[in-house]
Design a protein around this motif. Structure first.
Motif, PDB file in Angstrom:
ATOM      1  N   LEU A  94       0.841  -1.199   0.000  1.00  0.00           N
ATOM      2  CA  LEU A  94       0.000   0.000   0.000  1.00  0.00           C
ATOM      3  C   LEU A  94       0.872   1.243   0.000  1.00  0.00           C
ATOM      4  N   ILE A 150      14.390  -2.000   2.235  1.00  0.00           N
ATOM      5  CA  ILE A 150      14.230  -1.756   3.673  1.00  0.00           C
ATOM      6  C   ILE A 150      12.797  -2.051   4.093  1.00  0.00           C
ATOM      7  N   PHE A 151      11.842  -1.547   3.285  1.00  0.00           N
ATOM      8  CA  PHE A 151      10.453  -1.749   3.688  1.00  0.00           C
ATOM      9  C   PHE A 151       9.953  -3.140   3.327  1.00  0.00           C
ATOM     10  N   LEU A 188       1.903   0.187   4.417  1.00  0.00           N
ATOM     11  CA  LEU A 188       1.164   1.411   4.755  1.00  0.00           C
ATOM     12  C   LEU A 188       2.044   2.313   5.616  1.00  0.00           C
ATOM     13  N   ALA A 189       2.841   1.679   6.496  1.00  0.00           N
ATOM     14  CA  ALA A 189       3.776   2.466   7.302  1.00  0.00           C
ATOM     15  C   ALA A 189       4.757   3.203   6.401  1.00  0.00           C
ATOM     16  N   PHE A 191       3.486   6.393   5.107  1.00  0.00           N
ATOM     17  CA  PHE A 191       3.484   7.554   5.999  1.00  0.00           C
ATOM     18  C   PHE A 191       4.897   8.004   6.354  1.00  0.00           C
ATOM     19  N   ILE A 192       5.811   7.025   6.537  1.00  0.00           N
ATOM     20  CA  ILE A 192       7.155   7.381   7.001  1.00  0.00           C
ATOM     21  C   ILE A 192       7.929   8.124   5.913  1.00  0.00           C
ATOM     22  N   TRP A 232       6.977  11.732   5.331  1.00  0.00           N
ATOM     23  CA  TRP A 232       7.349  12.510   6.521  1.00  0.00           C
ATOM     24  C   TRP A 232       8.831  12.858   6.458  1.00  0.00           C
ATOM     25  N   ARG A 252       9.401  15.465   3.992  1.00  0.00           N
ATOM     26  CA  ARG A 252       8.814  16.763   4.327  1.00  0.00           C
ATOM     27  C   ARG A 252       9.575  17.481   5.425  1.00  0.00           C
ATOM     28  N   TYR A 253       9.959  16.769   6.500  1.00  0.00           N
ATOM     29  CA  TYR A 253      10.557  17.480   7.630  1.00  0.00           C
ATOM     30  C   TYR A 253      12.084  17.393   7.710  1.00  0.00           C
ATOM     31  N   GLU A 307       2.066  11.640  12.488  1.00  0.00           N
ATOM     32  CA  GLU A 307       2.360  11.121  11.154  1.00  0.00           C
ATOM     33  C   GLU A 307       3.460  10.071  11.134  1.00  0.00           C
ATOM     34  N   LEU A 308       4.277  10.024  12.167  1.00  0.00           N
ATOM     35  CA  LEU A 308       5.447   9.159  12.073  1.00  0.00           C
ATOM     36  C   LEU A 308       5.476   8.063  13.145  1.00  0.00           C
ATOM     37  N   TYR A 324       3.645   4.677  13.126  1.00  0.00           N
ATOM     38  CA  TYR A 324       4.009   3.780  12.026  1.00  0.00           C
ATOM     39  C   TYR A 324       5.403   3.195  12.221  1.00  0.00           C
ATOM     40  N   LEU A 348       4.875   0.491  14.466  1.00  0.00           N
ATOM     41  CA  LEU A 348       4.275  -0.613  13.715  1.00  0.00           C
ATOM     42  C   LEU A 348       5.338  -1.452  13.025  1.00  0.00           C
ATOM     43  N   MET A 349       6.294  -0.758  12.366  1.00  0.00           N
ATOM     44  CA  MET A 349       7.367  -1.483  11.678  1.00  0.00           C
ATOM     45  C   MET A 349       8.157  -2.318  12.675  1.00  0.00           C
TER      46      MET A 349
END
Lengths: 370, 391
Positions: A88, A129-130, A147-148, A151-152, A155, A158-159, B364-365, B368, B371-372
């Motif tokens: 995902l 890695i994923f 799905l993680a 999001f990771i 992020w 972005r930051y 946001e981080l 997850y 979770l990993m």
């Protein structure tokens, strides 16, 4: 599988013939003809060199979009269709490819031709890695792990990497050039993207037919049995993740250079869902599935739904007086997309390519097609 | 080497855990030491309170997974739908009898036809009960007590959505490949997004459920002045506290339902083994429908509580996605796991927000990343069953 059914009268006399993609002369003419016709399309637009507008300019953008997403969904097909590992997070991998190539081009002044393979390989590494959780989990669990990633990765882009990615602001990407020729115009980009898409599609088709591809399929069908047969399941799962992310990286890089500007909201969860929808609608595990799916979903979201919306928009508030017409306008596209997906999944859960195979077999076996 | 590892696994596994913990503490110790103790306590309290709603969402996801074997990615939109349903019946002064009647009729229709439309129609008693239920629910929805109206409306709307998704999306796909099922719940969430946006728009709506607390003279928010090492003010928002308590109460109520009622027993039996449950005469189809309805009602309750603690907006479905790490942390089949997982995710979220300010790290981080880690280290979660596979 139906691939071995030939029209009557066609016999193989060598292994080369047996495994060739264009088996009959008709096949060869059809595929080469289609490819040439496709490559001629930009010449016939108003902005082409001939200056005749036989084909609307809008089509070029549409074909480019379909080709780019076809590459990405080919990668997803290797992972989901052949290896049976759900992802995902494909849009996030596309973002990695897009941002890597854009940064290589902007910060290091690297040319597009070098940035493309480098960013693809880097994305493949990120995919590895994923893919690591696939060592221990599968099915819905793996869907969650990817799905993680969805999001990771955005992020991180972005930051922590805001300095070079521009955070949530759009990032400009220079146009590719070759020997002084600039590929800034979309008609020129067409000639980079289409051959690349064809090569990537052929590569995916051939990967599926090699030892690696057969190992993928055995992992999909039953990973325990595959392991008992001596297949290194974990290694092949990781290879599938690598290849899938590599395809996503190529697609992301093309997307970045094609639109000249890059922003993170092109790579959100919705996009991953859309790509999964493309694959499943097209038919996971079929070589033609991604193409069918991408074309169909693009047609659905860009043409069919926008053309239905005006008529539905008038009817709904008059049927249900509590609906606000402004809300109806904004809500119709997700609603219709979701509805179309659900109907499609119920009618043809194995996808368009499956239907296409059935059609082809019944055509070749006529008049005794059952 | 491999045999050496295998022989000493009992020693090595805890050792690895301890090493991991030490590394984790060493990584975060400087950042934690910089914070004032009062802030740490504050984040801990807020995290626990936020975690209550996560637990409730996680429980809904666990129930659906136990019943149908599906991860319900549409849970967030079910939650928002339920919350908005409550909003409509709670905040709007005069309810149209047609809207109330239509809602009641649709829900009862879906509930009654769970075993098949024809069988329901042939049975006179079922029809009578159904008609009575429609009338009763419609009347309840028209009673001029906003709280009662809202609760009945939310339960009705939640059950409606749960039953509808089970009937029209999940049931037709039984026996199809897994990714078709994943995509189906995602498609259902698109559809629910469309429906929700169409009816209520995309604006943020405040939900004044907890405003009676202020009228009752309960201070909002609670303030505690710390002294000594804990110098500083600790603020506990009353809405958050109320949402937490109500979330735990509803959690307990549903656990009691599974534990002590015959329907709950039937549901547990079905979750254990569908074929055996069918063989002893349970109506598995009905039970699956009931499970989805209950999970959707739980989602609606979570939506109301979260809406009351903050507000109802299109961000709520993202919150439900963060409950998935909670589910996996606790274990997919485990009800107590959902509670623990939810609270832990709440804590992790608040502490990440404290340690990495200005980056949305908590929302946001951090869940997850957790979770990993869980998936790699302990894929069955803390309380989940070990999966044993056979060819």
């Amino acid at each position: 599988m139906s691939a071995n059914i030939r029209p009557s009268g066609v016999f193989d006399t060598s292994y080369g013939q047996d495994i060739s993609i264009n088996r009959t002369r008709g096949d060869k003419w059809l595929s080469n003809g289609l490819l040439i016709a496709l490559l001629l399309v930009p010449l016939l637009t108003a902005e082409g060199p001939l200056g005749i507008s036989l084909v609307p300019q809008l089509w070029i953008g549409l074909i480019i979009r379909i080709a780019i997403f076809a590459i990405a969904v080919q990668g997803l097909n290797i992972l989901i269709g052949y290896t049976g590992q759900i992802s995902l997070g494909h849009a996030a991998f596309m973002a990695v490819g897009a941002y890597t190539s854009a940064i290589l081009a902007r910060e290091l002044g690297m040319s597009f031709w070098l940035a493309l393979p480098l960013s693809a390989l880097f994305t493949g590494g990120v995919g590895l890695i994923f893919g690591l959780p696939s060592l221990r989990v599968k099915g819905f669990y793996l869907a969650m792990a990817t799905l993680a990633a969805q999001f990771i990765i955005p992020w991180i882009l972005r930051y922590p990497l805001e300095g070079i990615t521009g955070g949530s602001r759009p990032l400009e990407v220079p146009a590719p050039s070759l020997f002084g020729l600039s590929f800034a115009h979309e008609n020129a980009m067409f000639y980079i993207i289409i051959p690349l898409a064809v090569i990537m599609a052929l590569a995916a088709r051939n990967i599926a037919r090699t030892r690696v591809g057969r190992a993928f399929v055995s992992v999909r069908d039953n990973d325990l049995a595959a392991e008992l047969l001596g297949i290194n399941v974990f290694s092949y799962k990781l290879q599938a993740f690598f290849l899938s992310a590599l395809y996503a990286g190529v697609a992301g890089c093309l997307l970045a250079f094609e639109s000249n500007s890059l922003s993170l909201d092109k790579f959100l969860l919705d996009r991953s869902i859309e790509m999964l929808a493309m694959l499943v609608i097209g038919g996971a595990g079929f070589p033609l599935g991604p193409l069918f799916g991408v074309a169909f979903v693009n047609l659905l979201t860009q043409n069919i739904i926008p053309s239905i919306i005006p008529s539905v928009k008038g009817v709904l508030p008059s049927l249900f007086p509590f609906l606000n017409p402004i809300n109806v306008d904004a809500a119709l596209s997700p609603l219709l997309f979701g509805l179309a997906l659900m109907v499609f999944l119920i009618i043809a859960p194995r996808g368009l390519a499956h239907r296409w195979e059935i059609l082809k077999i019944s055509w070749k076996l006529r008049p005794y097609s059952h | 080497m491999a045999s050496l590892v295998k022989q000493n696994q009992k020693i090595i596994t805890p050792l690895l855990w301890i090493i991991g913990l030490i590394v984790l503490v060493a990584l975060f110790a400087p950042a934690i030491a910089e914070q004032r103790p009062a802030r740490l306590v504050q984040s801990g309290i807020t995290g626990l309170l936020v975690g209550g709603v996560y637990s409730l969402i996680a429980l809904g996801i666990v129930i659906i997974n136990k019943a149908s074997g599906v991860f319900n990615f549409a849970h967030g939109w079910m939650m928002l739908f339920g919350g908005f349903m409550f909003y409509s019946f709670f905040s709007v002064a005069n309810i149209s009898p047609f809207a109330a009647g239509g809602l009641a009729l649709l829900t009862v229709l879906l509930a009654v036809t769970m075993v098949g439309a024809l069988r329901a129609l042939r049975d006179g008693r079922t029809l009578l009960v159904a008609a009575a239920a429609v009338v009763g629910v419609t009347l309840l929805l028209l009673v001029p007590i906003p709280m009662l109206r809202g609760v009945v409306g939310a339960i009705c709307g939640g059950a409606l959505i749960g039953l509808a998704v089970e009937r029209f999306a999940i049931r037709p796909l039984i026996g199809q490949p897994l990714f078709a099922m994943v995509l189906m719940t995602l498609a259902a969430s698109e559809l629910l997004q469309g429906i929700t946006q169409m009816i209520w728009g995309s604006v943020e709506l405040p939900l004044a459920v907890f405003s009676p607390l202020r009228e009752m003279g309960i201070p909002t928010p609670f303030r505690f002045e710390g002294t000594g090492a804990f110098e500083g003010t600790i603020i506990v928002r009353t809405e958050l506290l109320a949402a937490f308590i109500l979330a735990l109460l509803s959690f307990a109520a549903f656990v009691a339902f599974f534990r002590f009622t015959s329907v709950g027993l039937a549901m547990r039996a079905t979750a254990e083994n569908q074929k055996l449950a069918q063989a002893v005469g349970l109506r598995v189809r009905v039970i699956l429908g009931v499970a989805w309805a209950i999970a959707a009602v739980l989602a609606a309750v979570a939506g109301i509580l979260q809406g009351g603690a903050t507000s109802l907006s299109l961000n709520l479905p993202l919150l439900a996605l963060r409950a998935f790490p909670a589910v996996l942390l606790g274990g997919l089949e485990s009800v107590p796991g959902a509670l623990v997982g939810g609270l832990v995710i709440g804590l992790v979220q608040e502490y990440a927000n404290l340690l990495f300010p200005g980056t949305q790290a908590g929302t946001e981080l951090a869940p997850y990343v957790l979770l990993m880690i869980v998936l790699v280290i302990r894929p069955d979660g803390l309380f989940g069953q070990k999966r044993i596979e056979r060819i």
